[in-house]
Scaffold this active site. Structure first.
Site, PDB file in Angstrom:
ATOM      1  N   LYS A   1       4.146 -26.800  43.580  1.00 54.67           N
ATOM      2  CA  LYS A   1       4.323 -28.203  43.156  1.00 54.67           C
ATOM      3  C   LYS A   1       4.990 -29.002  44.263  1.00 54.67           C
ATOM      4  CE  LYS A   1       8.926 -28.468  42.677  1.00 54.67           C
ATOM      5  NZ  LYS A   1       9.744 -28.957  43.636  1.00 54.67           N
TER       6      LYS A   1
ATOM      7  N   ASP B   1      12.705 -25.423  36.695  1.00 62.53           N
ATOM      8  CA  ASP B   1      11.336 -25.929  36.857  1.00 62.53           C
ATOM      9  C   ASP B   1      10.265 -24.890  36.497  1.00 62.53           C
ATOM     10  OD1 ASP B   1      11.654 -24.396  39.090  1.00 62.53           O
ATOM     11  OD2 ASP B   1      11.429 -26.018  40.538  1.00 62.53           O
TER      12      ASP B   1
HETATM   13  P1  ATP Z   1      12.447 -24.801  43.917  1.00 64.68           P
HETATM   14  O1  ATP Z   1      11.489 -25.809  44.472  1.00 64.68           O
HETATM   15  O2  ATP Z   1      12.153 -24.367  42.509  1.00 64.68           O
HETATM   16  O3  ATP Z   1      13.873 -25.090  44.191  1.00 64.68           O
HETATM   17  P2  ATP Z   1      11.900 -23.201  46.161  1.00 64.68           P
HETATM   18  O4  ATP Z   1      10.441 -23.375  46.410  1.00 64.68           O
HETATM   19  O5  ATP Z   1      12.833 -24.007  46.981  1.00 64.68           O
HETATM   20  O6  ATP Z   1      12.170 -23.448  44.632  1.00 64.68           O
HETATM   21  P3  ATP Z   1      11.522 -20.383  45.966  1.00 64.68           P
HETATM   22  O7  ATP Z   1      10.387 -20.154  46.903  1.00 64.68           O
HETATM   23  O8  ATP Z   1      11.230 -20.349  44.518  1.00 64.68           O
HETATM   24  O9  ATP Z   1      12.299 -21.714  46.324  1.00 64.68           O
HETATM   25  O10 ATP Z   1      12.638 -19.297  46.351  1.00 64.68           O
HETATM   26  C1  ATP Z   1      13.964 -19.450  46.018  1.00 64.68           C
HETATM   27  C2  ATP Z   1      14.624 -18.073  46.057  1.00 64.68           C
HETATM   28  O11 ATP Z   1      14.075 -17.275  45.009  1.00 64.68           O
HETATM   29  C3  ATP Z   1      14.416 -17.303  47.346  1.00 64.68           C
HETATM   30  O12 ATP Z   1      15.676 -17.003  47.861  1.00 64.68           O
HETATM   31  C4  ATP Z   1      13.675 -16.041  46.965  1.00 64.68           C
HETATM   32  O13 ATP Z   1      14.185 -14.882  47.576  1.00 64.68           O
HETATM   33  C5  ATP Z   1      13.861 -15.938  45.453  1.00 64.68           C
HETATM   34  N1  ATP Z   1      12.650 -15.431  44.769  1.00 64.68           N
HETATM   35  C6  ATP Z   1      12.640 -14.579  43.742  1.00 64.68           C
HETATM   36  N2  ATP Z   1      11.389 -14.316  43.351  1.00 64.68           N
HETATM   37  C7  ATP Z   1      10.571 -15.028  44.121  1.00 64.68           C
HETATM   38  C8  ATP Z   1       9.150 -15.176  44.182  1.00 64.68           C
HETATM   39  N3  ATP Z   1       8.332 -14.514  43.369  1.00 64.68           N
HETATM   40  N4  ATP Z   1       8.654 -16.023  45.111  1.00 64.68           N
HETATM   41  C9  ATP Z   1       9.495 -16.709  45.923  1.00 64.68           C
HETATM   42  N5  ATP Z   1      10.832 -16.598  45.911  1.00 64.68           N
HETATM   43  C10 ATP Z   1      11.384 -15.759  45.018  1.00 64.68           C
END
Ligand code: ATP
Length: 287
Positions: A11, A137
């Site tokens: 997203k 989210d």
């Molecule tokens: P958001 O936009 O919801 O804040 P994000 O895109 O910034 O999320 P994610 O990629 O969801 O961040 O990753 C955040 C943390 O979650 C990372 O430190 C990662 O190690 C952990 N994590 C746990 N499971 C997953 C997964 N399946 N995919 C990605 N990250 C994961």
């Protein structure tokens, strides 16, 4: 059915407004969320018992810390009559800790996928409430689309799809922790006014998006302080005939929307920073 393949779309935020800090420590938010074609691919395979997570990406946890694992755990806890387990394979295409909800979308896809794999009926409202415990989210990621999200991000109101638009998504090789950005946000005061009502009215009532309205991100200043490369990326986008450029979520991903696929492809092909993740994507309706 023994196995199932699913897409888990990323997203972007078209607007993100922090209304204040709540008593429970969470921020009260107003956001416009939009899902895009950049997606992880997930394979679910039945097994005799337990949960196993495998990833294409070595940096990701495979145990309980993986949000996909947590979704499976909640599924089995709520469906104790199922005496089997699951192997989850995640082909990770969405940059990690990038503001694209990569972990959240994997968790939502696994939850929905397990109901399909074990051929159980589900109620979306109930699934959303299960997923809220994993992250704010995650409920949005169950169906995606163009959505107004409020509260912590878990109160959802579907909006008309903004239509198929092409964008370039750029993520520098720099991971941002969302709590760190909010912490800095709380320290830096003096943000601009945010007319969220006009943004919502625009999306509800008009054919065209008026980008002059407050399609902006309150976390921008904090994220740019933590990761100065965000500004460099925005400056490059300025010369690419983009209609609109913005930081997604807490960053560091920046995206630009173009009036045509050709313009988006041109901008991506000529991207000068060699260490960035760069991809062309399109907006997708709810799934
Ligand atoms: P958001 O936009 O919801 O804040 P994000 O895109 O910034 O999320 P994610 O990629 O969801 O961040 O990753 C955040 C943390 O979650 C990372 O430190 C990662 O190690 C952990 N994590 C746990 N499971 C997953 C997964 N399946 N995919 C990605 N990250 C994961």
């Amino acid at each position: 059915m023994r196995e199932l393949y699913l897409k888990a779309p990323a997203k972007i935020n078209l607007a993100l407004h922090v209304k204040g800090l709540r008593e429970d420590g969470f921020h009260e938010l107003q956001m416009i969320m939009q899902s895009i074609s950049l997606a992880d691919r997930i394979k679910l395979k039945k097994k005799s018992g337990g949960i196993i997570v495998k990833n294409s990406h070595t940096e990701l946890p495979t145990g309980r810390e993986n949000l996909a694992y947590q979704a499976a755990e909640i599924f089995f806890k709520n469906n104790p009559e199922i005496n089997q387990g699951v192997e989850i394979y995640i082909e990770k295409n969405i940059p990690i800790a990038a503001g694209l909800a990569g972990g959240s979308t994997d968790a939502a896809a696994v939850m929905k996928g397990l109901y399909l794999l074990f051929e159980l009926e589900y109620d979306l409202k109930e699934l959303r409430s299960f997923l809220e415990n994993i992250g704010s989210d995650v409920p949005y990621c169950l169906e995606g689309g163009t959505v107004y999200a409020s509260g912590r991000g878990e109160i959802l109101e579907e909006l008309p799809f903004i239509g198929e638009k092409y964008l370039v998504v750029v993520t520098p090789a720099f991971k941002i922790s969302t709590p760190e950005v909010y912490k800095l946000y709380d320290q830096i005061k003096g943000y601009d006014k945010f007319d969220f009502d006009s943004v919502q009215n625009n999306l509800k009532n008009d054919q065209e998006i008026d980008w002059e309205l407050d399609y902006k991100n309150d976390l921008k200043k904090a994220a740019e302080k933590i990761c100065p490369e965000i500004k460099e990326i925005k400056d490059i986008f300025k010369n690419t005939k983009a209609e609109f450029t913005m930081l997604s979520g807490s960053g560091p991903t920046v995206f630009s929307i173009y009036s045509s696929r050709e313009l988006a492809e041109k901008a991506a092909a000529r991207w000068p920073r060699k260490n960035d993740f760069v991809t062309v994507a399109r907006t997708v309706p709810s799934y």
